[in-house]
Scaffold this active site. Structure first.
Site, PDB file in Angstrom:
ATOM      1  N   LYS A  49       0.726  -1.254   0.078  1.00  0.00           N
ATOM      2  CA  LYS A  49      -0.005  -0.106   0.213  1.00  0.00           C
ATOM      3  C   LYS A  49       1.061   1.250   0.223  1.00  0.00           C
ATOM      4  CE  LYS A  49      -2.262   1.612   3.836  1.00  0.00           C
ATOM      5  NZ  LYS A  49      -1.507   2.888   3.971  1.00  0.00           N
ATOM      6  N   ASN A  50       1.512   1.347   1.430  1.00  0.00           N
ATOM      7  CA  ASN A  50       2.977   2.350   1.298  1.00  0.00           C
ATOM      8  C   ASN A  50       3.251   3.078  -0.229  1.00  0.00           C
ATOM      9  OD1 ASN A  50       0.941   2.959   3.058  1.00  0.00           O
ATOM     10  ND2 ASN A  50       2.967   2.305   5.199  1.00  0.00           N
ATOM     11  N   ARG A 119      -5.370   9.994   3.886  1.00  0.00           N
ATOM     12  CA  ARG A 119      -3.867  11.145   4.205  1.00  0.00           C
ATOM     13  C   ARG A 119      -2.944  11.822   3.749  1.00  0.00           C
ATOM     14  NH1 ARG A 119      -2.903  14.454   7.644  1.00  0.00           N
ATOM     15  NH2 ARG A 119      -0.923  13.844   7.217  1.00  0.00           N
ATOM     16  N   ARG A 148      -0.831  15.362  12.523  1.00  0.00           N
ATOM     17  CA  ARG A 148      -0.743  14.862  11.398  1.00  0.00           C
ATOM     18  C   ARG A 148      -0.059  16.135  10.700  1.00  0.00           C
ATOM     19  NH1 ARG A 148      -1.520   9.174  10.530  1.00  0.00           N
ATOM     20  NH2 ARG A 148       0.084   9.420   8.528  1.00  0.00           N
ATOM     21  N   PRO A 149       0.689  16.810  11.124  1.00  0.00           N
ATOM     22  CA  PRO A 149       1.061  18.416  10.322  1.00  0.00           C
ATOM     23  C   PRO A 149       1.792  17.751   9.164  1.00  0.00           C
ATOM     24  CG  PRO A 149       2.395  17.378  12.477  1.00  0.00           C
ATOM     25  CD  PRO A 149       1.826  16.626  12.056  1.00  0.00           C
ATOM     26  N   ILE A 150       1.393  18.680   8.081  1.00  0.00           N
ATOM     27  CA  ILE A 150       2.650  19.030   7.093  1.00  0.00           C
ATOM     28  C   ILE A 150       3.480  19.568   6.812  1.00  0.00           C
ATOM     29  CG2 ILE A 150       0.616  17.586   5.583  1.00  0.00           C
ATOM     30  CD1 ILE A 150      -0.232  20.032   4.867  1.00  0.00           C
ATOM     31  N   ASP A 331       3.934   0.840  11.957  1.00  0.00           N
ATOM     32  CA  ASP A 331       3.295   0.201  11.858  1.00  0.00           C
ATOM     33  C   ASP A 331       2.973  -1.361  11.700  1.00  0.00           C
ATOM     34  OD1 ASP A 331       2.629   2.444  10.689  1.00  0.00           O
ATOM     35  OD2 ASP A 331       3.092   1.776   7.931  1.00  0.00           O
TER      36      ASP A 331
HETATM   37  C1  UD1 Z   1       3.825   7.276   6.193  1.00  0.00           C
HETATM   38  C2  UD1 Z   1       3.448   5.712   6.827  1.00  0.00           C
HETATM   39  C3  UD1 Z   1       2.571   5.174   7.878  1.00  0.00           C
HETATM   40  C4  UD1 Z   1       3.711   5.277   8.222  1.00  0.00           C
HETATM   41  C5  UD1 Z   1       4.661   6.553   8.599  1.00  0.00           C
HETATM   42  C6  UD1 Z   1       5.687   6.609   9.468  1.00  0.00           C
HETATM   43  C7  UD1 Z   1       2.305   6.298   3.460  1.00  0.00           C
HETATM   44  C8  UD1 Z   1       1.259   6.442   3.344  1.00  0.00           C
HETATM   45  N1  UD1 Z   1       2.023   6.012   4.931  1.00  0.00           N
HETATM   46  O1  UD1 Z   1       3.309   7.782   7.079  1.00  0.00           O
HETATM   47  O2  UD1 Z   1       1.777   4.350   7.236  1.00  0.00           O
HETATM   48  O3  UD1 Z   1       2.938   4.602   9.967  1.00  0.00           O
HETATM   49  O4  UD1 Z   1       4.824   7.061   7.309  1.00  0.00           O
HETATM   50  O5  UD1 Z   1       6.305   5.453   9.150  1.00  0.00           O
HETATM   51  O6  UD1 Z   1       3.302   5.950   3.788  1.00  0.00           O
HETATM   52  N2  UD1 Z   1       5.234  14.537  10.510  1.00  0.00           N
HETATM   53  C9  UD1 Z   1       5.432  16.160  10.945  1.00  0.00           C
HETATM   54  N3  UD1 Z   1       5.492  17.299   9.654  1.00  0.00           N
HETATM   55  C10 UD1 Z   1       5.617  16.742   8.761  1.00  0.00           C
HETATM   56  C11 UD1 Z   1       5.395  15.295   8.271  1.00  0.00           C
HETATM   57  C12 UD1 Z   1       5.631  14.333   9.364  1.00  0.00           C
HETATM   58  O7  UD1 Z   1       5.899  16.183  12.530  1.00  0.00           O
HETATM   59  O8  UD1 Z   1       4.808  17.400   7.848  1.00  0.00           O
HETATM   60  C13 UD1 Z   1       5.443  13.901  11.746  1.00  0.00           C
HETATM   61  C14 UD1 Z   1       4.490  13.278  11.451  1.00  0.00           C
HETATM   62  O9  UD1 Z   1       3.395  13.400  12.329  1.00  0.00           O
HETATM   63  C15 UD1 Z   1       5.539  11.495  12.680  1.00  0.00           C
HETATM   64  C16 UD1 Z   1       6.720  11.269  12.331  1.00  0.00           C
HETATM   65  O10 UD1 Z   1       7.032  12.769  11.211  1.00  0.00           O
HETATM   66  O11 UD1 Z   1       5.798  12.085  14.114  1.00  0.00           O
HETATM   67  C17 UD1 Z   1       6.957  10.275  10.806  1.00  0.00           C
HETATM   68  O12 UD1 Z   1       5.644  10.817  10.098  1.00  0.00           O
HETATM   69  P1  UD1 Z   1       5.781  10.524   8.113  1.00  0.00           P
HETATM   70  O13 UD1 Z   1       6.620   9.816   8.312  1.00  0.00           O
HETATM   71  O14 UD1 Z   1       5.618  11.524   7.320  1.00  0.00           O
HETATM   72  O15 UD1 Z   1       4.651   9.976   7.637  1.00  0.00           O
HETATM   73  P2  UD1 Z   1       3.222   9.582   6.817  1.00  0.00           P
HETATM   74  O16 UD1 Z   1       4.624   9.969   5.824  1.00  0.00           O
HETATM   75  O17 UD1 Z   1       2.418   9.994   7.147  1.00  0.00           O
END
Ligand code: UD1
Length: 448
Positions: A49-50, A119, A148-150, A331
């Protein structure tokens, strides 16, 4: 103008569960498990999926027909197709193959109604911006596993020259040609790395990503982008270098196997004391899990593309700390916790990636597990043979898998509610488990 950091919190007052909104009157399937049976046999893993999600969004970088193989059948893939269709792309599935014909979008909007379901929709931002110079993407919002910040998607795009505003719940971005730069991620982000890697393929000059995510899904995306004509080096390490090109072309690409599904299936064999061979997987991608299972006392055999867990009637508690790849994957944390409820001794499980990823704890406790949790640490006092079936509620994707695993090990009947979470990320899990002899069935349930 965008102001960092951007943190979107989930409001408990809203009926938001995970990334899916429940509408009153909606009918939900449940999974019913009669546990206590050792699983046996061979099971094949589906595409990841990811990996598939970013690959499908990467297709937006080049007009024409792309062909993806080994695409899993999941709700999240349906949501991605829906968004691509909305962006004027045609999608056609034949078996596990998905063809995506990319056309110039009429509108560059990823609407709230689609983004709220998944998301990862934010991954259309980088490709749309790089290819067409504009994008309007709904803010994804929080989810059950935490805020879930971006910010780590937005700030690097600003650095590459984009203008970004947040207005009425949307990220509104525009740019001329993006310009390469050195990006240092403040912490490891899988989605952030993917979004910026995709955007940088069409930027002028070279972009260097430091503290980049090293997950196998990042490497798969890099391979696909290279097939499309991108110049990328360093994927799989923490420094990725992307030299922008003028244009990319459509590609044909096979999605890597799902390491999280592989790990979940392996634990299904382990937790039932069974003998399960998981095929069509990459053992190297679940090395940390394999190591922890061996440390716990399991006898695991590995081949080039398979892992077998042999029958084991006694295993001991081990501790895990989740971490970015190659660390223990967040995960698989919930599934491993289910396994530790049946170990001898006490296991300390520390969740380092997401702040609220322990919602399975209370459900496991309802099944008889002895777990105490404080903040990001759960202490599991193993009690072999003491899980009892119960009605339980899935709260997010991996928590659902954990409850299914616990149900397989429990005595009696477990009913897992809200399994739409499971359908987001597992390709017919109950069918695969049935193939291993599990007494597990999906039933339509009454209205919620
Ligand atoms: C991806 C995976 C998810 C997995 C996660 C961590 C996909 C579709 N999903 O999610 O299954 O659990 O990686 O391995 O691939 N963060 C920030 N700012 C940002 C983005 C993230 O602070 O702009 C933080 C998040 O809150 C979290 C950490 O960084 O604490 C890691 O998140 P991230 O690796 O970005 O997760 P996803 O890509 O959303």
């Amino acid at each position: 103008m965008y102001k960092a950091p951007l943190i979107v919190q989930t409001s408990p007052a809203k009926r938001h569960i995970g990334t899916t909104r429940l509408d009153q009157g909606q009918k939900m399937d449940v999974i019913v498990i009669n546990g206590g049976k050792a699983l046996e046999g061979t099971v094949a893993v589906s595409g990841a999926k990811n990996a598939a999600l970013p690959l499908l969004f990467a297709s937006l970088l080049a007009e024409g027909e792309h062909t993806f193989h080994n695409v899993p059948r999941l709700k999240d893939i349906d949501s991605t197709e829906l968004l691509l269709n909305h962006l004027n792309c045609a999608t056609r599935r034949v078996g596990n193959q998905l063809k995506v014909t990319v056309n110039r979008p009429d509108s560059f909007v990823a609407p709230y109604d689609i983004v709220r379901k998944m998301r990862a929709s934010i991954l259309c931002l980088g490709p749309l911006l790089a290819r067409y110079g504009k994008a309007k993407v709904s803010l994804p919002g929080g989810c059950a596993i935490g805020s879930r910040p971006i910010n780590m998607h937005i700030e690097p795009l600003l650095q590459l020259g984009a203008k970004i505003e947040i207005e009425n719940g949307y990220v509104i971005a525009q740019t001329g040609k993006l310009v390469g730069d050195r990006i240092v991620f403040e912490k490891v982000t899988v989605g952030g790395t993917e979004n910026i890697m995709m955007a940088a393929t069409l930027a002028r000059g070279t972009t260097v990503l430091e503290n980049a995510a090293m997950e196998p899904e990042i490497a798969d995306l890099a391979h696909c982008l290279r097939n499309m004509g991108a110049r990328i080096e360093g994927e799989g390490s923490s420094v990725i270098s992307i030299e922008g090109v003028d244009e990319l072309h459509p590609c044909e690409h096979g999605v890597i196997p799902d390491r999280i599904e592989a790990g979940t299936l392996l634990i299904s064999g382990a937790i039932t004391g069974g003998d399960v061979r998981v095929e069509q997987c990459v053992p190297g991608d679940i090395q940390t899990l394999i190591m922890k299972m061996r440390e716990s006392g399991f006898d695991l055999e590995t081949g080039e593309d398979w892992v077998r867990v042999k029958p084991c009637d006694h295993w001991t508690a081990v501790d895990i700390d989740t971490a970015p790849h190659p660390g223990f994957p967040t995960d698989l944390q919930a599934q491993f916790m289910a396994l530790m409820t049946q170990a001898s001794g006490t296991s300390v499980i520390t969740e380092q990636i997401f702040e609220n990823r322990f919602m399975h704890v209370q459900e496991l406790v309802r099944m008889g597990a002895n777990i105490t949790q404080k903040s990001q640490v759960a202490v599991v006092h193993g009690n072999p043979g003491e899980l009892g079936g119960a009605p339980v509620m899935a709260t997010d994707l991996r928590a659902s898998a954990c409850l299914v695993l616990a149900g397989l090990a429990a005595t009696g009947k477990t009913v897992v509610n809200r399994i739409y979470h499971l359908d987001r990320g597992y390709d017919h899990l109950e069918k695969k488990l049935q193939g291993l002899g599990a007494r597990i069935e999906r039933h339509p349930e009454a209205h919620i």
